[in-house]
Design a protein around this motif. Structure first.
Motif, PDB file in Angstrom:
ATOM      1  N   VAL A   1       0.824  -1.204   0.000  1.00  0.00           N
ATOM      2  CA  VAL A   1       0.000   0.000   0.000  1.00  0.00           C
ATOM      3  C   VAL A   1       0.862   1.260   0.000  1.00  0.00           C
ATOM      4  O   VAL A   1       0.444   2.321  -0.454  1.00  0.00           O
ATOM      5  N   THR A   2       2.095   1.136   0.530  1.00  0.00           N
ATOM      6  CA  THR A   2       2.935   2.325   0.651  1.00  0.00           C
ATOM      7  C   THR A   2       3.827   2.550  -0.575  1.00  0.00           C
ATOM      8  O   THR A   2       4.561   3.532  -0.616  1.00  0.00           O
ATOM      9  N   VAL A   3       3.757   1.633  -1.564  1.00  0.00           N
ATOM     10  CA  VAL A   3       4.655   1.768  -2.720  1.00  0.00           C
ATOM     11  C   VAL A   3       4.490   3.108  -3.473  1.00  0.00           C
ATOM     12  O   VAL A   3       5.489   3.742  -3.812  1.00  0.00           O
ATOM     13  N   PRO A   4       3.231   3.566  -3.691  1.00  0.00           N
ATOM     14  CA  PRO A   4       3.112   4.886  -4.332  1.00  0.00           C
ATOM     15  C   PRO A   4       3.799   5.990  -3.510  1.00  0.00           C
ATOM     16  O   PRO A   4       4.368   6.929  -4.071  1.00  0.00           O
ATOM     17  N   ILE A   5       3.744   5.866  -2.187  1.00  0.00           N
ATOM     18  CA  ILE A   5       4.387   6.864  -1.325  1.00  0.00           C
ATOM     19  C   ILE A   5       5.901   6.759  -1.471  1.00  0.00           C
ATOM     20  O   ILE A   5       6.608   7.764  -1.424  1.00  0.00           O
ATOM     21  N   LEU A   6       6.380   5.509  -1.641  1.00  0.00           N
ATOM     22  CA  LEU A   6       7.822   5.320  -1.845  1.00  0.00           C
ATOM     23  C   LEU A   6       8.280   6.147  -3.046  1.00  0.00           C
ATOM     24  O   LEU A   6       9.254   6.900  -2.972  1.00  0.00           O
ATOM     25  N   ALA A   7       7.525   6.032  -4.151  1.00  0.00           N
ATOM     26  CA  ALA A   7       7.880   6.795  -5.353  1.00  0.00           C
ATOM     27  C   ALA A   7       7.803   8.293  -5.087  1.00  0.00           C
ATOM     28  O   ALA A   7       8.732   9.049  -5.383  1.00  0.00           O
ATOM     29  N   GLY A   8       6.695   8.711  -4.502  1.00  0.00           N
ATOM     30  CA  GLY A   8       6.490  10.143  -4.281  1.00  0.00           C
ATOM     31  C   GLY A   8       7.479  10.752  -3.304  1.00  0.00           C
ATOM     32  O   GLY A   8       8.026  11.828  -3.530  1.00  0.00           O
ATOM     33  N   PHE A   9       7.731  10.040  -2.187  1.00  0.00           N
ATOM     34  CA  PHE A   9       8.620  10.579  -1.150  1.00  0.00           C
ATOM     35  C   PHE A   9      10.078  10.546  -1.578  1.00  0.00           C
ATOM     36  O   PHE A   9      10.869  11.382  -1.161  1.00  0.00           O
ATOM     37  N   MET A  10      10.441   9.533  -2.418  1.00  0.00           N
ATOM     38  CA  MET A  10      11.810   9.524  -2.911  1.00  0.00           C
ATOM     39  C   MET A  10      12.023  10.798  -3.726  1.00  0.00           C
ATOM     40  O   MET A  10      13.005  11.509  -3.565  1.00  0.00           O
ATOM     41  N   PHE A  11      11.071  11.077  -4.597  1.00  0.00           N
ATOM     42  CA  PHE A  11      11.196  12.249  -5.456  1.00  0.00           C
ATOM     43  C   PHE A  11      11.200  13.542  -4.635  1.00  0.00           C
ATOM     44  O   PHE A  11      12.116  14.359  -4.727  1.00  0.00           O
ATOM     45  N   LEU A  12      10.171  13.699  -3.801  1.00  0.00           N
ATOM     46  CA  LEU A  12      10.063  14.936  -3.013  1.00  0.00           C
ATOM     47  C   LEU A  12      11.194  15.037  -2.003  1.00  0.00           C
ATOM     48  O   LEU A  12      11.737  16.119  -1.756  1.00  0.00           O
ATOM     49  N   GLY A  13      11.552  13.879  -1.402  1.00  0.00           N
ATOM     50  CA  GLY A  13      12.625  13.864  -0.414  1.00  0.00           C
ATOM     51  C   GLY A  13      13.957  14.264  -1.036  1.00  0.00           C
ATOM     52  O   GLY A  13      14.710  15.056  -0.462  1.00  0.00           O
ATOM     53  N   ILE A  14      14.231  13.725  -2.227  1.00  0.00           N
ATOM     54  CA  ILE A  14      15.468  14.084  -2.923  1.00  0.00           C
ATOM     55  C   ILE A  14      15.449  15.581  -3.249  1.00  0.00           C
ATOM     56  O   ILE A  14      16.426  16.298  -3.013  1.00  0.00           O
ATOM     57  N   ALA A  15      14.298  16.045  -3.741  1.00  0.00           N
ATOM     58  CA  ALA A  15      14.175  17.477  -4.045  1.00  0.00           C
ATOM     59  C   ALA A  15      14.445  18.303  -2.780  1.00  0.00           C
ATOM     60  O   ALA A  15      15.133  19.331  -2.822  1.00  0.00           O
ATOM     61  N   TYR A  16      13.923  17.825  -1.659  1.00  0.00           N
ATOM     62  CA  TYR A  16      14.114  18.544  -0.399  1.00  0.00           C
ATOM     63  C   TYR A  16      15.586  18.551   0.020  1.00  0.00           C
ATOM     64  O   TYR A  16      16.126  19.592   0.416  1.00  0.00           O
TER      65      TYR A  16
END
Lengths: 242, 108
Positions: free
Chosen positions: A17-32
């Motif tokens: 269930v958290t896989v979409p968050i993995l994609a999103g947070f990797m992207f946003l986290g890296i940006a951060y």
């Protein structure tokens, strides 16, 4: 042995269930992390802030606060405003986080938009331990965010993949959860109010200031129409069972 | 005007405190031991739908409908996510297809 199975089963149910968050947070986290880096804050700061604040948009705002003049009261008020929506999440999760024992403080600490929406909408199979499931959803999301921030901070400007637009994964997640909620409920007044009032508030107050007025208006309308809404819901649900 | 490291850590602590206040307050006001007021339980039932609606708008708040692509990629991608999800009810499919479509649209 049995305890281990319970924990493992909950993990196996929560991870997909958290896989979409993995994609999103990797992207946003890296940006951060990259943003922190170019703002002059090293890996230690990125780690500290992603670990302790764990509220995506607020962490970007916080970088601005750190670079401006020292103003703790202003920082507090801005934080309360940006994060006021969590109050709604808390009221919504009072029942769902009940009885989770020592995990509860962490569940509340880690209740970001994504953990809230997943834990609120999750249809947890009856053989899965609810507390552990919610715990892993929160922990995994938290880990993705910290890991993303670390990667971004360490790699800094070396990250050159063109991932522009991947942040839409968050919007898509919220839209999907909105649709799930829509299919589950018989009366759509609150869902429509949430969208309508928020859009109206966004037009009137602008992107930086619309949340609090929207929340107040939503609360006011739901309070004033309580009797009618409860009657309507009871009738719709009663009618559905006949 | 630059802050000292101590001042910066203090600001981070304030941001953490503010964030935690918004997350913990409802749980502190309505502990499980005491009966929750009927009004709050009513809110707990009706608020989630509105809160998720607010969240959808919040995630799209920086879209500018007056210039650039005028929010068209967002509109199309959101519509596809809704349609796909009503049709197939598959969370991963809806999210993945919508995001890939969006990434393609903003590059056109």
């Amino acid at each position: 042995m049995r305890d281990k199975t319970v924990v493992l089963q909950a993990f196996r149910a929560a991870f997909p269930v958290t896989v979409p968050i993995l994609a999103g947070f990797m992207f946003l986290g890296i940006a951060y992390g990259v943003f922190m880096n170019v703002s002059g804050f090293g890996t230690g700061w990125a780690f500290l802030m992603s670990l302790l604040i764990f509220a995506g948009s607020m962490e970007f705002v916080a970088v601005g606060l750190l670079l401006g003049p020292f103003n703790p009261l202003g920082a507090l008020l801005l934080t309360l405003m940006v994060n006021a929506r969590h109050l709604f999440y808390g009221i919504s999760m009072l029942e769902k986080y009940k009885g989770t024992g020592w995990k509860k403080p962490y569940l509340i600490f880690g209740m970001c938009d994504e953990s809230f929406s997943i834990n609120y909408s999750a249809r947890i199979p009856s053989h899965i331990d609810r507390g552990w499931y919610q715990f892993f959803v929160t922990l995994l999301n938290h880990s993705y965010w910290v890991a993303g921030a670390m990667i971004g901070s360490v790699l800094g400007s070396f990250v050159a993949f063109d991932l522009q637009g991947l942040e839409f994964v968050m919007t898509a997640l919220f839209v999907v959860i909105f649709v799930e909620q829509w299919m589950k409920e018989k009366v759509h007044d609150s869902a429509l109010l949430g969208i309508g009032i928020s859009v109206l508030s966004l037009i009137v107050f602008g992107a930086d200031k619309f949340i609090v007025p929207a929340m107040i208006a939503i609360l006011a309308v739901l309070t004033l129409t309580r009797k009618a809404l409860e009657r309507k819901t009871a009738e719709a649900e009663g009618g559905g069972r006949v | 005007m630059t802050m000292t490291v101590a001042q910066q850590i203090f600001i981070i602590a304030v941001v953490v405190l503010g964030t935690m206040a918004t997350r913990f307050l409802p749980f502190l006001l309505f502990p499980p031991g005491r009966p929750t007021p009927e009004y709050v339980r009513y809110l707990g039932r009706v608020l989630p739908a509105a809160a998720i609606g607010l969240l959808v708008v919040y995630s799209l708040k920086d879209v500018n409908v007056l210039s650039g692509s005028r929010g068209l990629p967002e509109l199309i991608a959101v519509a596809v996510v809704v349609w796909l999800h009503l049709w197939k009810k598959n969370m991963f499919l809806s999210i993945a297809a919508g995001t890939i479509l969006y990434m393609v649209l903003i590059r056109l």
